[in-house]
Design a protein around this motif. Structure first.
Motif, PDB file in Angstrom:
ATOM      1  N   PHE A 284       0.652  -1.396  -0.060  1.00 15.38           N
ATOM      2  CA  PHE A 284      -0.027  -0.283   0.223  1.00 15.38           C
ATOM      3  C   PHE A 284       0.863   1.296  -0.144  1.00 15.38           C
ATOM      4  CE2 PHE A 284      -2.825  -3.277   2.057  1.00 15.38           C
ATOM      5  CZ  PHE A 284      -3.986  -3.288   1.217  1.00 15.38           C
ATOM      6  N   ASP A 285       1.837   1.143   0.888  1.00 15.10           N
ATOM      7  CA  ASP A 285       2.813   2.643   0.839  1.00 15.10           C
ATOM      8  C   ASP A 285       3.239   2.755  -0.599  1.00 15.10           C
ATOM      9  OD1 ASP A 285       2.222   2.938   3.447  1.00 15.10           O
ATOM     10  OD2 ASP A 285       3.813   1.435   4.125  1.00 15.10           O
TER      11      ASP A 285
ATOM     12  N   LEU B 205      -7.487   4.979  -6.102  1.00 17.16           N
ATOM     13  CA  LEU B 205      -7.010   3.640  -6.405  1.00 17.16           C
ATOM     14  C   LEU B 205      -8.103   2.829  -5.769  1.00 17.16           C
ATOM     15  CD1 LEU B 205      -5.368   1.850  -8.182  1.00 17.16           C
ATOM     16  CD2 LEU B 205      -3.809   1.491  -6.100  1.00 17.16           C
ATOM     17  N   LEU B 206      -9.058   1.991  -6.297  1.00 18.73           N
ATOM     18  CA  LEU B 206     -10.193   1.303  -5.692  1.00 18.73           C
ATOM     19  C   LEU B 206      -9.321  -0.205  -5.882  1.00 18.73           C
ATOM     20  CD1 LEU B 206     -12.676   0.856  -4.246  1.00 18.73           C
ATOM     21  CD2 LEU B 206     -13.788   0.620  -6.695  1.00 18.73           C
ATOM     22  N   ILE B 207      -9.055  -0.856  -5.137  1.00 19.07           N
ATOM     23  CA  ILE B 207      -8.904  -2.280  -5.044  1.00 19.07           C
ATOM     24  C   ILE B 207      -9.840  -3.188  -5.045  1.00 19.07           C
ATOM     25  CG2 ILE B 207      -7.130  -4.062  -4.000  1.00 19.07           C
ATOM     26  CD1 ILE B 207      -5.613  -1.939  -2.953  1.00 19.07           C
ATOM     27  N   SER B 208     -10.265  -3.717  -6.214  1.00 19.56           N
ATOM     28  CA  SER B 208     -11.344  -4.569  -5.821  1.00 19.56           C
ATOM     29  C   SER B 208     -11.228  -6.144  -5.955  1.00 19.56           C
ATOM     30  CB  SER B 208     -12.165  -4.560  -7.408  1.00 19.56           C
ATOM     31  OG  SER B 208     -11.335  -4.690  -8.624  1.00 19.56           O
TER      32      SER B 208
ATOM     33  N   VAL C   3      -7.296   2.573   3.107  1.00 19.20           N
ATOM     34  CA  VAL C   3      -6.092   2.015   3.890  1.00 19.20           C
ATOM     35  C   VAL C   3      -4.864   2.841   3.574  1.00 19.20           C
ATOM     36  CG1 VAL C   3      -6.448  -0.349   3.254  1.00 19.20           C
ATOM     37  CG2 VAL C   3      -5.571   0.943   1.584  1.00 19.20           C
ATOM     38  N   ARG C   4      -4.840   4.123   2.742  1.00 22.19           N
ATOM     39  CA  ARG C   4      -3.694   4.884   2.613  1.00 22.19           C
ATOM     40  C   ARG C   4      -4.372   6.363   2.153  1.00 22.19           C
ATOM     41  NH1 ARG C   4      -1.982   1.453   5.299  1.00 22.19           N
ATOM     42  NH2 ARG C   4       0.307   0.508   5.150  1.00 22.19           N
ATOM     43  N   GLU C   5      -4.030   7.385   2.822  1.00 20.64           N
ATOM     44  CA  GLU C   5      -4.559   8.510   2.416  1.00 20.64           C
ATOM     45  C   GLU C   5      -3.554   9.711   2.603  1.00 20.64           C
ATOM     46  OE1 GLU C   5      -8.547  11.449   3.013  1.00 20.64           O
ATOM     47  OE2 GLU C   5      -8.119   9.620   4.304  1.00 20.64           O
TER      48      GLU C   5
ATOM     49  N   ILE D 237      -6.067   5.484  -1.285  1.00 20.57           N
ATOM     50  CA  ILE D 237      -6.134   3.993  -1.792  1.00 20.57           C
ATOM     51  C   ILE D 237      -7.285   3.441  -0.934  1.00 20.57           C
ATOM     52  CG2 ILE D 237      -4.916   1.546  -1.650  1.00 20.57           C
ATOM     53  CD1 ILE D 237      -2.348   3.325  -1.920  1.00 20.57           C
ATOM     54  N   VAL D 238      -8.254   2.719  -1.626  1.00 19.31           N
ATOM     55  CA  VAL D 238      -9.469   2.217  -0.921  1.00 19.31           C
ATOM     56  C   VAL D 238      -9.459   0.813  -1.303  1.00 19.31           C
ATOM     57  CG1 VAL D 238     -12.043   2.207  -0.970  1.00 19.31           C
ATOM     58  CG2 VAL D 238     -10.641   4.150  -1.497  1.00 19.31           C
TER      59      VAL D 238
END
Length: 441
Positions: A216-217, A233-236, A337-339, A345-346
């Motif tokens: 994620f970083d 970024l949408l992680i599906s 998860v990160r912002e 990052i979702v």
């Protein structure tokens, strides 16, 4: 290079856990060599009570080396016995869970390390004069005491994990804690307005395998390198999910961003794809879904003809229902998860439909016409509906209707059908009350 090394360590973590006690063995051997061979005069600073005569040390180390070897074999045999029980009576997923306990492979490594310490110490002491008092035997005694304490802890762990109720309670307890963490993250999650997306780019898998981990970083750093860009970024794909080569892992949604040419877009795709670790094994890391899958598989194993323990399956269904009701109290199925700045990052978790289908569909197919199991499933789904938030109640109610129609097909006698219908009537009564309250409001 670092990610490959990390992946190798994860794939061989069982060997690493046992071999790390080799460092302790080397440390003890270094201490004994330092005092008994290299700087003998420094033994004067050690109290005489901590030094043993050479003949006593040789006798003790010789005897205890055989004990260490015997108990290490016994410990390994016990571990394999428990793993066989888990694989045949509980679920194969629980085998790695048992191994990952801190006092399982740890104990085996302690006794293997103790055996090597004793044998190598005997080899080193053959050149020591008979009149000397040495520290090697003292270190062996201390090591033996620590090993015996570890053996007691290991015995308690084995006895505790052989009882089915303890296994289920441990899994549900761990899952409950993870769901609390998940709900906290979901309640804090805020996304950009999806209606304002100007463009989007899919991130594809570079090879076939299981999605093992996500850096994620690194993803956040890559996105932030795009100047003047507001992106999400949408992680599906979900960690642990099978991912064929070329399948979509995530979508990079741009809200405010200068147009990217084909070369820049291709380079961005490669960088982002490299942050998704694809492995031949599933990730056994702790997450709430993985723990609930364990409960579902324990129920399936209990319903199998070879075990035929429906009461254990009912306990698992009750636990699953309580946990899912708590999870669905949240109005979202994603976490941020990160912002940082204009980049997010979702991680998209399983929807209500997906969770219910993945956890209950196989159990419904294996009820074998057991009325109490069928009743437990419907009561559990009814409980989930009652505990769920407003956004989750509609899909939960729809799944209840599907489950009701499937389970009713297993019964021709009105006696059993009547009990199942009574649960549905309570559900319909509750739905009517909710509609009346909403209309009054």
């Amino acid at each position: 290079m670092i990610s490959k090394l990390r992946l190798w360590l994860i794939n061989h973590k069982n060997v690493v856990k046992m071999s790390r006690f080799s460092l302790l063995t080397l440390l003890l051997l270094l201490i004994s060599w330092f005092f008994d061979h290299r700087f003998v005069e420094l033994k004067s600073i050690i109290p005489d009570s901590l030094l043993l005569p050479l003949d006593v040390s040789l006798t003790f180390l010789s005897n205890i080396s055989g004990v260490f070897l015997t108990i290490s074999i016994f410990a390994l045999t016990t571990i394999i016995t428990v793993l066989n029980k888990y694989s045949s009576s509980v679920t194969p997923r629980m085998a790695q869970d048992f191994i990952d306990r801190a006092d399982v492979l740890t104990l085996h490594g302690i006794f293997v390390g103790g055996f090597f310490y004793c044998v190598i110490s005997l080899f080193m002491l053959q050149n020591v004069e008979g009149s000397q008092r040495v520290i090697s035997g003292t270190l062996g005694i201390i090591y033996s005491i620590i090993s015996m304490i570890g053996f007691v802890v290991f015995s308690q762990r084995v006895l505790h994990n052989l009882k089915m109720s303890n296994i289920i309670e441990n899994v549900s307890g761990d899952c409950d804690k993870l769901i609390d963490e998940e709900l906290e993250l979901r309640n804090q999650a805020r996304r950009f307005d999806i209606n304002c997306v100007s463009s989007s780019q899919d991130i594809l898998a570079e090879k076939t395998g299981y999605l093992f981990d996500i850096a994620f970083d690194d993803l956040l750093k890559i996105i932030q390198q795009i100047e003047g860009c507001k992106a999400e970024l949408l992680i599906s794909r979900h960690i642990g999910e099978y991912t064929p080569e070329g399948s979509v892992l995530a979508s990079l949604n741009f809200f405010e961003c200068p147009a990217l040419n084909e070369e820049m877009s291709s380079e961005l795709q490669k960088k982002l794809s490299a942050c998704f670790v694809i492995n031949i094994f599933k990730n056994e890391k702790e997450d709430y879904h993985h723990e609930m899958v364990k409960l579902s598989e324990i129920a399936l194993m209990a319903l199998s003809p070879g075990i035929n323990d429906p009461n254990t399956a009912i306990i698992c269904i009750n636990k699953l229902s309580t946990l899912l009701g708590k999870l669905f109290s949240s109005g979202t199925q994603y976490i941020v998860v990160r912002e940082k700045g204009e980049s997010k990052i979702v991680y998209q978790n399983y929807s209500v439909d997906e969770e219910l289908y993945l956890l209950f569909s196989q159990i419904m197919a294996c009820t074998n016409g057991d009325p109490l199991v069928s009743e437990a499933i419907l009561e559990g789904l009814y409980m989930i509906y009652m505990l769920s938030g407003e956004e989750a109640r509609q899909p939960a109610g729809q799944f209840f209707e599907v489950a009701f129609s499937i389970l009713m097909e297993d019964f021709k006698n009105d006696f059993h059908r009547k009990r199942l219908k009574s649960i549905r009537e309570n559900m319909e009564l509750q739905l009517g009350q909710v509609k009346e309250q909403s209309s009054e409001g």
